[in-house]
Design a protein around this motif. Structure first.
Motif, PDB file in Angstrom:
ATOM      1  N   MET A 122     -32.311  37.401  36.848  1.00 26.14           N
ATOM      2  CA  MET A 122     -32.532  38.506  37.797  1.00 26.14           C
ATOM      3  C   MET A 122     -32.376  38.050  39.243  1.00 26.14           C
ATOM      4  SD  MET A 122     -35.474  40.963  36.233  1.00 26.14           S
ATOM      5  CE  MET A 122     -35.035  42.110  34.913  1.00 26.14           C
ATOM      6  N   LEU A 123     -32.764  36.822  39.537  1.00 26.84           N
ATOM      7  CA  LEU A 123     -32.613  36.303  40.891  1.00 26.84           C
ATOM      8  C   LEU A 123     -31.143  36.167  41.287  1.00 26.84           C
ATOM      9  CD1 LEU A 123     -35.449  33.608  41.057  1.00 26.84           C
ATOM     10  CD2 LEU A 123     -35.338  35.788  42.304  1.00 26.84           C
ATOM     11  N   LYS A 124     -30.268  36.059  40.299  1.00 25.82           N
ATOM     12  CA  LYS A 124     -28.830  35.992  40.601  1.00 25.82           C
ATOM     13  C   LYS A 124     -28.302  37.321  41.135  1.00 25.82           C
ATOM     14  CE  LYS A 124     -27.562  32.224  37.462  1.00 25.82           C
ATOM     15  NZ  LYS A 124     -26.699  31.808  36.334  1.00 25.82           N
ATOM     16  N   LEU A 125     -29.098  38.390  40.988  1.00 26.78           N
ATOM     17  CA  LEU A 125     -28.713  39.672  41.584  1.00 26.78           C
ATOM     18  C   LEU A 125     -28.799  39.621  43.110  1.00 26.78           C
ATOM     19  CD1 LEU A 125     -30.521  42.082  39.104  1.00 26.78           C
ATOM     20  CD2 LEU A 125     -28.044  41.881  39.416  1.00 26.78           C
ATOM     21  N   ASN A 126     -29.428  38.587  43.647  1.00 25.86           N
ATOM     22  CA  ASN A 126     -29.485  38.419  45.104  1.00 25.86           C
ATOM     23  C   ASN A 126     -28.184  37.858  45.672  1.00 25.86           C
ATOM     24  OD1 ASN A 126     -32.167  39.235  44.983  1.00 25.86           O
ATOM     25  ND2 ASN A 126     -32.976  37.143  44.980  1.00 25.86           N
ATOM     26  N   GLN A 127     -27.380  37.237  44.816  1.00 29.67           N
ATOM     27  CA  GLN A 127     -26.147  36.630  45.281  1.00 29.67           C
ATOM     28  C   GLN A 127     -25.160  37.694  45.749  1.00 29.67           C
ATOM     29  OE1 GLN A 127     -24.888  34.251  41.941  1.00 29.67           O
ATOM     30  NE2 GLN A 127     -26.586  32.789  42.159  1.00 29.67           N
ATOM     31  N   PRO A 128     -24.401  37.411  46.810  1.00 28.03           N
ATOM     32  CA  PRO A 128     -23.506  38.417  47.406  1.00 28.03           C
ATOM     33  C   PRO A 128     -22.598  39.121  46.403  1.00 28.03           C
ATOM     34  CG  PRO A 128     -23.584  36.470  48.787  1.00 28.03           C
ATOM     35  CD  PRO A 128     -24.344  36.124  47.531  1.00 28.03           C
ATOM     36  N   GLU A 129     -22.069  38.368  45.443  1.00 23.79           N
ATOM     37  CA  GLU A 129     -21.133  38.960  44.489  1.00 23.79           C
ATOM     38  C   GLU A 129     -21.824  39.894  43.488  1.00 23.79           C
ATOM     39  OE1 GLU A 129     -22.001  34.682  42.998  1.00 23.79           O
ATOM     40  OE2 GLU A 129     -21.855  35.779  44.899  1.00 23.79           O
ATOM     41  N   ASN A 130     -23.155  39.804  43.377  1.00 24.66           N
ATOM     42  CA  ASN A 130     -23.894  40.640  42.426  1.00 24.66           C
ATOM     43  C   ASN A 130     -24.840  41.637  43.100  1.00 24.66           C
ATOM     44  OD1 ASN A 130     -22.798  38.897  40.401  1.00 24.66           O
ATOM     45  ND2 ASN A 130     -24.496  37.473  40.728  1.00 24.66           N
ATOM     46  N   ASN A 131     -25.013  41.501  44.404  1.00 25.17           N
ATOM     47  CA  ASN A 131     -26.093  42.207  45.086  1.00 25.17           C
ATOM     48  C   ASN A 131     -25.954  43.723  45.075  1.00 25.17           C
ATOM     49  OD1 ASN A 131     -27.527  42.783  48.203  1.00 25.17           O
ATOM     50  ND2 ASN A 131     -28.642  41.759  46.557  1.00 25.17           N
ATOM     51  N   GLN A 132     -24.735  44.223  45.022  1.00 22.59           N
ATOM     52  CA  GLN A 132     -24.558  45.679  45.026  1.00 22.59           C
ATOM     53  C   GLN A 132     -25.173  46.322  43.782  1.00 22.59           C
ATOM     54  OE1 GLN A 132     -23.253  47.217  47.821  1.00 22.59           O
ATOM     55  NE2 GLN A 132     -24.218  48.991  46.823  1.00 22.59           N
ATOM     56  N   ILE A 133     -25.176  45.588  42.671  1.00 23.82           N
ATOM     57  CA  ILE A 133     -25.803  46.090  41.436  1.00 23.82           C
ATOM     58  C   ILE A 133     -27.280  46.341  41.677  1.00 23.82           C
ATOM     59  CG2 ILE A 133     -26.336  45.558  39.024  1.00 23.82           C
ATOM     60  CD1 ILE A 133     -23.859  43.757  38.988  1.00 23.82           C
ATOM     61  N   LEU A 134     -27.939  45.390  42.358  1.00 19.34           N
ATOM     62  CA  LEU A 134     -29.371  45.525  42.668  1.00 19.34           C
ATOM     63  C   LEU A 134     -29.599  46.648  43.672  1.00 19.34           C
ATOM     64  CD1 LEU A 134     -32.270  44.441  42.415  1.00 19.34           C
ATOM     65  CD2 LEU A 134     -31.747  42.875  44.306  1.00 19.34           C
ATOM     66  N   ARG A 135     -28.798  46.714  44.721  1.00 17.13           N
ATOM     67  CA  ARG A 135     -28.963  47.744  45.751  1.00 17.13           C
ATOM     68  C   ARG A 135     -28.805  49.145  45.160  1.00 17.13           C
ATOM     69  NH1 ARG A 135     -28.106  46.124  51.326  1.00 17.13           N
ATOM     70  NH2 ARG A 135     -28.064  43.854  51.482  1.00 17.13           N
ATOM     71  N   ASP A 136     -27.871  49.277  44.249  1.00 13.60           N
ATOM     72  CA  ASP A 136     -27.630  50.590  43.649  1.00 13.60           C
ATOM     73  C   ASP A 136     -28.807  51.051  42.797  1.00 13.60           C
ATOM     74  OD1 ASP A 136     -25.147  50.735  44.823  1.00 13.60           O
ATOM     75  OD2 ASP A 136     -24.045  50.115  43.029  1.00 13.60           O
ATOM     76  N   LEU A 137     -29.511  50.112  42.181  1.00 13.67           N
ATOM     77  CA  LEU A 137     -30.559  50.468  41.234  1.00 13.67           C
ATOM     78  C   LEU A 137     -31.710  51.218  41.902  1.00 13.67           C
ATOM     79  CD1 LEU A 137     -31.671  50.306  38.340  1.00 13.67           C
ATOM     80  CD2 LEU A 137     -32.715  48.101  38.967  1.00 13.67           C
ATOM     81  N   TYR A 138     -32.441  50.542  42.790  1.00 15.90           N
ATOM     82  CA  TYR A 138     -33.615  51.164  43.440  1.00 15.90           C
ATOM     83  C   TYR A 138     -33.604  50.964  44.954  1.00 15.90           C
ATOM     84  CZ  TYR A 138     -35.832  51.682  38.813  1.00 15.90           C
ATOM     85  OH  TYR A 138     -36.144  52.042  37.516  1.00 15.90           O
ATOM     86  N   ASN A 139     -32.413  50.762  45.524  1.00 16.52           N
ATOM     87  CA  ASN A 139     -32.277  50.574  46.977  1.00 16.52           C
ATOM     88  C   ASN A 139     -32.951  49.294  47.472  1.00 16.52           C
ATOM     89  OD1 ASN A 139     -30.910  53.145  47.393  1.00 16.52           O
ATOM     90  ND2 ASN A 139     -32.896  54.084  46.981  1.00 16.52           N
ATOM     91  N   SER A 140     -33.144  48.336  46.585  1.00 15.45           N
ATOM     92  CA  SER A 140     -33.694  47.041  46.982  1.00 15.45           C
ATOM     93  C   SER A 140     -32.561  46.111  47.382  1.00 15.45           C
ATOM     94  CB  SER A 140     -34.476  46.407  45.824  1.00 15.45           C
ATOM     95  OG  SER A 140     -35.510  47.263  45.393  1.00 15.45           O
ATOM     96  N   THR A 141     -32.827  45.242  48.337  1.00 14.16           N
ATOM     97  CA  THR A 141     -31.802  44.300  48.784  1.00 14.16           C
ATOM     98  C   THR A 141     -31.993  42.907  48.186  1.00 14.16           C
ATOM     99  OG1 THR A 141     -33.158  43.799  50.733  1.00 14.16           O
ATOM    100  CG2 THR A 141     -31.465  45.505  50.961  1.00 14.16           C
ATOM    101  N   GLU A 142     -33.199  42.675  47.657  1.00 14.47           N
ATOM    102  CA  GLU A 142     -33.513  41.329  47.181  1.00 14.47           C
ATOM    103  C   GLU A 142     -34.681  41.388  46.202  1.00 14.47           C
ATOM    104  OE1 GLU A 142     -34.794  36.986  49.155  1.00 14.47           O
ATOM    105  OE2 GLU A 142     -34.698  38.807  50.394  1.00 14.47           O
ATOM    106  N   LEU A 143     -34.710  40.426  45.284  1.00 13.48           N
ATOM    107  CA  LEU A 143     -35.870  40.184  44.433  1.00 13.48           C
ATOM    108  C   LEU A 143     -36.446  38.830  44.815  1.00 13.48           C
ATOM    109  CD1 LEU A 143     -34.507  41.300  40.930  1.00 13.48           C
ATOM    110  CD2 LEU A 143     -36.148  42.531  42.358  1.00 13.48           C
TER     111      LEU A 143
END
Length: 334
Positions: A290-311
């Protein structure tokens, strides 16, 4: 430990509504050197013996995650599907999503229908109580005043005669005899934190006697409705989260008609809870993925989910302690 889950789902990502959840149990074997209390075993029924054996859980073969619905996340199934595909690839196992509200997510953890759940802070406390699940990650948003915390705010109309003063006591004193709209009695930022301050400042003895201070107390049911009560003159002030002053909770036009009278910092951000049935090694893998969702290449997936920018990683007890403290004050728990 609670009862685990059984069964291997086919590869891929499946979206299943909470209404069709079924409890699946993970079978496991006793270690060869396990000692058996034969006398106790003889007293147990076959069903009891089987249940005791099932409690010894193993790593799930399919990861099941609960995703609560939120007002600021539309087309959730599509966004969840993207998250699950990413996690499935990272973990090398199928990932199944279950979508419902926070209460359904907590119940799914309790009943061992999911292994992981995205939860806001008060449901996270309930998940700890009922399922011994704990938060391992917290969400960070750009409209949070703290990194993994945000403010509970009391909002008035921009043209309101109520003004922010030099102290909380002076500011909140102005609400005496006024009409107050809270979000709901279960809302952390829309009820628990503001009421705890009212109690601390000596305006009310506890959450059950708000009518001793306010002329009228109403509950909007959600942030938008509580704010609409202020905009329409049905309430003098409303208690909400600071991020509720942004779309989709209010329009830009409505936002410009409101202002913050008083802010209360330290509300724990929403986070990711993992069930205690999941072995430590597997929990570590889930957190790492889940922390890999913070990486630039994956971060849009996290942002789209609940408008979060980081875990960010959090300690469960430390993260939720401000809420425990606020509940103890507001509800006068011993």
């Amino acid at each position: 430990m609670k009862v685990g889950m059984k069964g291997v789902l086919s590869a891929g990502v499946a979206l299943v509504a909470f209404t069709s959840l079924a409890v699946n149990l993970v079978g496991c074997t006793q270690p060869e050197n396990a000692k058996v209390d034969t006398e106790q075993q003889a007293q147990n029924s076959p069903e009891q013996t089987e249940a005791q054996q099932v409690q010894q859980t193993t790593t799930p073969t399919t990861l099941k995650i609960a995703f609560p619905t939120r007002k600021d996340s539309t087309d959730l199934e599509t966004k969840v599907d993207a998250v699950n595909k990413f996690l499935s690839k990272e973990l090398g196992m199928p990932v199944e999503a279950k979508i419902g509200d926070d209460a359904a997510a907590v119940e799914a953890l309790r009943a061992n229908q999911v292994d992981v759940a995205f939860l806001s802070s008060k449901p996270a406390l309930k998940a700890e109580e009922l399922a011994n699940a704990r938060l391992y990650l917290a969400e960070v948003r750009p409209n949070y005043s703290g990194k993994q915390t945000y403010r509970s705010i009391i909002v008035v109309r921009k043209d309101s005669p109520l003004q922010s003063k030099s102290s909380a006591k002076e500011t909140l004193e102005q609400l005496r005899g006024k009409k107050m709209a809270f979000t709901s009695p279960t809302s952390t930022s829309g009820f628990v934190f503001p009421v705890s301050v009212l109690v601390k400042e000596g305006f009310v003895p506890d959450s059950d006697r708000l009518d001793q201070f306010f002329a009228q107390v109403t509950y909007g049911g959600d942030y938008s409705k509580a704010l609409q009560a202020v905009l329409r003159g049905q309430a003098d002030a409303a208690a909400v989260s600071e991020y509720a002053l942004f779309p989709p909770y209010v329009s830009e036009t409505e936002k410009n008609q409101l202002r913050v009278l008083h802010g209360i910092p330290g509300v724990p951000a929403h986070g990711v809870a993992i069930d205690d049935d999941v072995p430590q090694q597997m929990r570590d893998k889930i957190v790492t993925a889940m922390l890999k969702l913070n990486q630039p290449e994956n971060n849009q997936i996290l942002r789209d989910l609940y408008n979060s920018t980081e875990l960010v990683e959090v300690d469960h007890n430390a993260h939720l302690q401000p809420l425990r403290d606020a509940l103890k004050v507001a509800e006068k728990k011993s």
